[in-house]
Design a protein around this motif. Structure first.
Motif, PDB file in Angstrom:
ATOM      1  N   LYS A 200      15.522  10.580   3.753  1.00 54.19           N
ATOM      2  CA  LYS A 200      14.374  10.700   4.650  1.00 54.19           C
ATOM      3  C   LYS A 200      13.063  10.943   3.888  1.00 54.19           C
ATOM      4  N   GLU A 201      13.163  11.547   2.706  1.00 56.95           N
ATOM      5  CA  GLU A 201      11.960  11.855   1.944  1.00 56.95           C
ATOM      6  C   GLU A 201      12.271  11.681   0.452  1.00 56.95           C
ATOM      7  N   PHE A 202      11.208  11.750  -0.366  1.00 52.06           N
ATOM      8  CA  PHE A 202      11.340  11.468  -1.793  1.00 52.06           C
ATOM      9  C   PHE A 202      12.365  12.377  -2.464  1.00 52.06           C
ATOM     10  N   GLU A 203      12.372  13.662  -2.145  1.00 55.43           N
ATOM     11  CA  GLU A 203      13.280  14.593  -2.807  1.00 55.43           C
ATOM     12  C   GLU A 203      14.753  14.295  -2.492  1.00 55.43           C
ATOM     13  N   ASP A 204      15.010  13.555  -1.393  1.00 61.00           N
ATOM     14  CA  ASP A 204      16.395  13.193  -1.073  1.00 61.00           C
ATOM     15  C   ASP A 204      17.007  12.270  -2.118  1.00 61.00           C
ATOM     16  N   LEU A 205      16.164  11.650  -2.926  1.00 60.18           N
ATOM     17  CA  LEU A 205      16.677  10.781  -3.991  1.00 60.18           C
ATOM     18  C   LEU A 205      17.481  11.565  -5.022  1.00 60.18           C
ATOM     19  N   PHE A 206      17.249  12.861  -5.119  1.00 54.79           N
ATOM     20  CA  PHE A 206      17.855  13.643  -6.201  1.00 54.79           C
ATOM     21  C   PHE A 206      18.811  14.714  -5.700  1.00 54.79           C
ATOM     22  N   LYS A 207      19.006  14.788  -4.379  1.00 49.94           N
ATOM     23  CA  LYS A 207      19.922  15.796  -3.844  1.00 49.94           C
ATOM     24  C   LYS A 207      21.360  15.378  -4.082  1.00 49.94           C
TER      25      LYS A 207
ATOM     26  N   ASN B 252       0.827  -1.212   0.000  1.00 47.23           N
ATOM     27  CA  ASN B 252       0.000   0.000   0.000  1.00 47.23           C
ATOM     28  C   ASN B 252       0.862   1.263   0.000  1.00 47.23           C
ATOM     29  N   ASP B 253       2.047   1.100  -0.477  1.00 47.64           N
ATOM     30  CA  ASP B 253       3.011   2.200  -0.552  1.00 47.64           C
ATOM     31  C   ASP B 253       3.669   2.109  -1.925  1.00 47.64           C
ATOM     32  N   THR B 254       4.614   2.959  -2.183  1.00 49.18           N
ATOM     33  CA  THR B 254       5.377   2.920  -3.423  1.00 49.18           C
ATOM     34  C   THR B 254       6.856   2.986  -3.105  1.00 49.18           C
ATOM     35  N   LEU B 255       7.619   2.090  -3.696  1.00 51.06           N
ATOM     36  CA  LEU B 255       9.072   2.103  -3.547  1.00 51.06           C
ATOM     37  C   LEU B 255       9.685   2.798  -4.754  1.00 51.06           C
ATOM     38  N   TYR B 256      10.565   3.763  -4.492  1.00 46.76           N
ATOM     39  CA  TYR B 256      11.219   4.533  -5.550  1.00 46.76           C
ATOM     40  C   TYR B 256      12.701   4.206  -5.562  1.00 46.76           C
ATOM     41  N   LEU B 257      13.257   4.140  -6.771  1.00 48.56           N
ATOM     42  CA  LEU B 257      14.677   3.830  -6.932  1.00 48.56           C
ATOM     43  C   LEU B 257      15.262   4.736  -8.006  1.00 48.56           C
ATOM     44  N   THR B 258      16.434   5.312  -7.704  1.00 45.71           N
ATOM     45  CA  THR B 258      17.124   6.140  -8.689  1.00 45.71           C
ATOM     46  C   THR B 258      18.597   5.784  -8.700  1.00 45.71           C
ATOM     47  N   ALA B 259      19.281   6.112  -9.800  1.00 47.11           N
ATOM     48  CA  ALA B 259      20.711   5.814  -9.943  1.00 47.11           C
ATOM     49  C   ALA B 259      21.253   6.650 -11.083  1.00 47.11           C
ATOM     50  N   ASN B 260      22.573   6.671 -11.194  1.00 49.66           N
ATOM     51  CA  ASN B 260      23.190   7.402 -12.305  1.00 49.66           C
ATOM     52  C   ASN B 260      22.816   6.776 -13.642  1.00 49.66           C
ATOM     53  N   GLU B 261      22.778   5.446 -13.680  1.00 47.04           N
ATOM     54  CA  GLU B 261      22.422   4.735 -14.903  1.00 47.04           C
ATOM     55  C   GLU B 261      21.442   3.623 -14.562  1.00 47.04           C
ATOM     56  N   ILE B 262      20.393   3.511 -15.374  1.00 43.69           N
ATOM     57  CA  ILE B 262      19.385   2.466 -15.179  1.00 43.69           C
ATOM     58  C   ILE B 262      19.168   1.761 -16.512  1.00 43.69           C
TER      59      ILE B 262
END
Length: 606
Positions: free
Chosen positions: A597-604, A398-408
């Motif tokens: 801690k939050e979604f925007e931290d994925l891109f800082k 009931n949530d969403t998992l987000y993943l980011t990286a330099n290359e996907i």
């Protein structure tokens, strides 16, 4: 004109002096006629082999026979015999009216009224005007208006056009014809047109459809209620929501324009076209059969057996199945949906690109890719997102998992009739959800096993628990965390609000989850634990340190240690809390400050 009258009067006149004098008069007729004619409104007998006069009731009757030539104003009448009464003429046999040098009307009989300038021709009537020929059995001709009409079937032939109808009007001034009732047009190119009302402009060689009209040519069928067709340019326009069929192809729109020479069909307003394999809709659709391309403009939709495409403008090449979509775009292919500002797909090399606010959705797994730019190799099923804010999302409890990286890098695989997605992420990999967060430098996802593999300094956080090891395997089941396996230099830390940190260490640690919480953990090899004992939910009474080769740890629902089962030579002790509060096992590293801690931290930036 001299030649005309010479041909008419040669036979029967050349053997008499009277004929000779009359022939001279005909030679000078144009010059005489050019002068002011004081008898323009009289029937002038120019020639007749036999001429009789008769008077009855103060009315003069003239009877003319053989090679009769009569003139009234600028119109000439030829026939075998005639009766003239005042300004009225009845002509019989080989009747011909000559008006100017371009219009002639032939028939068997004629009633002519010089007062009203109207002629009625009957039987075997034909009208010739420039390159047009009109045939009927009854024709009325208004010499003043220069309008010919018939009301009992007729046919007009003009170069490449044959038009039949029950009724018709022909205007010799404008060279336009108006046909009514059971109209049938046959063109030399094989097109057959049936309608109730049609106008034909012979100068432009253009047909106007003014009533419900049916058009057929080979397999082509068109129905319209208004339109036109230019015979020279072979451009047709069909208005008021025509219906277009050609073999399996069907089209409809408010307006359809077909250019037969250029092989281009254009549909405007509420346009739709379909065949056995595809459907296209839009405000405007342009079909080019010479290049085998389709352009859809405004609220575009294209659908075939493989895909569905939506966008403001769609360009589709049927030859190589290339697609370009502009405006807010959506492409659905199988279980995959791509949303973007623009999509380009090259059918020749099976590679596609999406640009601007790209979202790629997997409807089967719920996976989504978000990026600025996206490339897709259809043959190899490879997806590569590009851009500063590229990330992948997937449903999780009931949530969403987000993943980011330099290359996907993502690729669809098929094994044993099972289709699944794999994904590789490299360089500054970050994971975030409300329940679980993580970091590593390299990650691999295997969709068949629902397995995330984290490499190179990986770390995971589940609520207040931290998992680290050389390698971390995160297993999902029913879109929830099922297991977290730590390999080599494995460490689990659980923080409490008091600042005390429970610690578990071993060569490998396998953690099992229940109801979205860690339920128990098996520690394999060189197992060590530090945990703080709390008495019945009250204060802490001491720190317990245990060392053995293997242990199992049970957790409370708040993920604090409940029990520890020790196997193979356990060794340890318990000391007061104040003495052991700072106890740290070897390899201890609290990485909480690194946690997104939050979604925007994925891109800082780090």
């Amino acid at each position: 004109m001299r030649k005309l009258f010479r041909e008419i009067t040669t036979n029967g006149l050349e053997n008499s002096s009277k004929a000779y004098l009359f022939f001279l008069c005909l030679l000078f007729l144009p010059e005489i006629y050019a002068q002011k004619d004081t008898s323009q409104n009289k029937i002038i007998v120019i020639h007749s082999e036999y001429l009789n006069f008769e008077t009855s009731n103060n009315q003069e009757y003239q009877y003319l026979r053989q090679e009769v030539v009569i003139r009234h104003k600028k119109t000439y009448l030829f026939c075998d015999s005639a009766i003239i009464v005042g300004l009225k003429v009845k002509a019989i046999g080989h009747v011909r009216i000559v008006e100017g040098d371009s219009l002639q009307i032939f028939g068997d009989t004629l009633l002519y009224d010089g007062q009203t300038l109207k002629a009625e021709l009957r039987q075997n009537v034909s009208l010739i005007h420039h390159d047009k020929q009109l045939f009927t059995q009854q024709l009325n001709y208004d010499l003043k208006k220069r309008i010919a009409s018939y009301f009992n079937n007729g046919i007009l032939i003009s170069t490449d056009t044959r038009i039949k109808s029950k009724k018709a009007y022909y205007d010799a001034k404008t060279e336009k014809a108006f046909f009514k009732d059971s109209v049938n047009i046959i063109l030399n190119n094989g097109m057959n047109v049936q309608s109730d009302t049609i106008e034909f402009d012979s100068k432009k060689n253009e047909v106007q459809f003014l009533a419900p009209t049916s058009i057929k040519k080979d397999s082509l069928q068109i129905y319209c209620e208004l339109g036109n067709y230019n015979v020279n340019s072979r451009v047709a326009s069909f208005d008021k929501y025509p219906i277009y069929k050609n073999n399996s192809e069907q089209a409809s729109a408010r307006l359809i324009i077909n250019n037969e020479l250029q092989k281009i069909t254009s549909l405007y307003e509420n346009a739709q076209i379909s065949d056995s394999v595809s459907t296209a809709k839009g405000d405007t659709i342009i079909i080019n059969d010479s290049t085998n391309t389709v352009i859809i403009k405004g609220n575009g939709l294209y659908r075939d057996k493989e895909r569905e495409i939506k966008g403001h403008k769609i360009f589709y090449n049927k030859n190589d199945k290339s697609v370009r979509v502009e405006g807010k775009t959506e492409l659905i292919e199988g279980k995959q949906i791509i949303i973007a500002d623009r999509i380009d797909y090259s059918g020749s090399d099976d590679i596609g690109y999406a640009y601007g606010a790209v979202i790629v959705k997997d409807t089967q797994t719920g996976w989504q890719i978000h990026c600025d730019t996206f490339s897709y190799n259809k043959k190899d099923k490879i997806l590569i997102p590009v851009g500063k804010r590229k990330y992948i999302s997937t449903p999780l409890d009931n949530d969403t998992l987000y993943l980011t990286a330099n290359e996907i890098f993502s690729q669809e695989k098929i094994q044993e009739n099972d289709t699944f997605q794999t994904m590789t992420a490299d360089g500054d990999v970050r994971i975030w959800s409300r329940k679980i967060r993580g970091l590593c430098d390299s990650l691999f996802f295997h969709g068949k096993d629902s397995l995330f593999s984290l490499f190179y300094n990986p770390v995971l956080w589940s609520d207040t628990t931290q998992f680290t090891g050389d390698t971390i395997l995160l297993y999902m089941k029913n879109k929830s965390i099922d297991r977290i396996n730590l390999y080599n230099k494995s460490f689990i830390l659980t923080e409490s609000y008091t600042g005390l940190i429970d610690q578990i260490k071993g060569r490998h640690i396998f953690s099992y989850f229940k109801n979205k919480k860690i339920h128990y953990a098996d520690v394999i090899g060189n197992a060590e634990s530090v945990y703080y004992v709390q008495e019945d939910g009250k204060g802490y009474i001491g720190m317990n340190y245990i060392k053995c080769s293997k242990m199992r740890i049970d957790f409370f629902e708040d993920e604090k240690i409940d029990k520890i089962h020790f196997y193979t030579q356990p060794d340890g002790n318990m000391i007061p809390t104040y003495e052991g509060k700072d106890k740290r096992l070897e390899g201890f590293m609290l990485r909480t400050p690194e946690q997104p801690k939050e979604f925007e931290d994925l891109f800082k930036l780090k």
